[in-house]
Design a protein around this motif. Structure first.
Motif, mmCIF file in Angstrom:
data_model
loop_
_atom_site.group_PDB
_atom_site.id
_atom_site.type_symbol
_atom_site.label_atom_id
_atom_site.label_comp_id
_atom_site.label_asym_id
_atom_site.label_seq_id
_atom_site.Cartn_x
_atom_site.Cartn_y
_atom_site.Cartn_z
ATOM 1 N N SER A 42 0.837 -1.198 0.000
ATOM 2 C CA SER A 42 0.000 0.000 0.000
ATOM 3 C C SER A 42 0.873 1.250 0.000
ATOM 4 C CB SER A 42 -0.905 0.005 1.245
ATOM 5 O OG SER A 42 -1.569 1.245 1.339
ATOM 6 N N THR A 43 0.710 2.069 -0.992
ATOM 7 C CA THR A 43 1.467 3.317 -1.057
ATOM 8 C C THR A 43 0.912 4.354 -0.088
ATOM 9 O OG1 THR A 43 0.079 4.059 -2.883
ATOM 10 C CG2 THR A 43 2.153 2.949 -3.462
ATOM 11 N N ASP A 44 -0.231 4.067 0.536
ATOM 12 C CA ASP A 44 -0.863 5.017 1.459
ATOM 13 C C ASP A 44 -0.337 4.918 2.892
ATOM 14 O OD1 ASP A 44 -2.466 5.873 -0.617
ATOM 15 O OD2 ASP A 44 -4.096 4.504 -0.108
ATOM 16 N N ASP A 45 0.422 3.865 3.214
ATOM 17 C CA ASP A 45 0.883 3.656 4.581
ATOM 18 C C ASP A 45 2.405 3.575 4.599
ATOM 19 O OD1 ASP A 45 1.455 2.818 7.174
ATOM 20 O OD2 ASP A 45 -0.211 1.398 7.252
#
Length: 157
Positions: A42-45
């Motif tokens: 996940s590039t969001d975390d």
């Protein structure tokens, strides 16, 4: 596609054992047909970008090596997924080790849920399911309340 974030994981499996879904998701195929493992990036975390999913369980980890270690613990049978249900609806879940399964009691499960006695497990759930990579790790169970207030586990295969 650029699989840089998953290369470490991909290198540990033969092409027949994995399915490259996209550049951020890989599926490890269960030869027993009992549920695959998914590892997502996940590039969001920034802190815990890897997510390992199996059955009911998912685990967030910080690096590819930890993701592979967790997946290998599932494959080797050291870890199974456990999910608790209330009236057939998912309540809470997590994982359980093979050693914990050998010592399976209601009291141990109650300690393990994370509520630390603030709410009795029997008030949250009336049953649970355990799912492993191999069929010997799979079973369903109900909680049975006894007249004295104690709780038994009735395993249903």
């Amino acid at each position: 596609m650029n699989f840089n974030n998953l290369n470490y994981i991909i290198r540990h499996f033969a092409p027949s054992e994995i399915n490259l879904i996209d550049e951020n998701n890989v599926e490890i195929i269960n030869p027993n047909g009992l549920g695959n493992i998914y590892i997502d990036y996940s590039t969001d975390d920034e802190d815990y970008p890897y997510i390992v999913r199996f059955s009911f369980q998912h685990c967030h980890v910080s690096d590819a090596e930890s993701a592979l270690d967790y997946a290998n613990d599932i494959i080797s049978g050291n870890i199974c997924a456990i999910e608790f249900f209330s009236d057939g609806k998912n309540a809470i879940g997590g994982d359980i080790t093979s050693d914990e399964l050998k010592e399976l009691t209601y009291e141990m499960l109650e300690r393990k849920t994370g509520y630390y006695g603030s709410v009795p497990l029997k008030e949250i759930a009336d049953s649970f399911k355990v799912r492993g990579w191999k069929s010997d790790g799979n079973f369903d169970a109900n909680f049975v309340l006894r007249e004295d207030g104690s709780v038994d586990i009735k395993i249903i295969r």
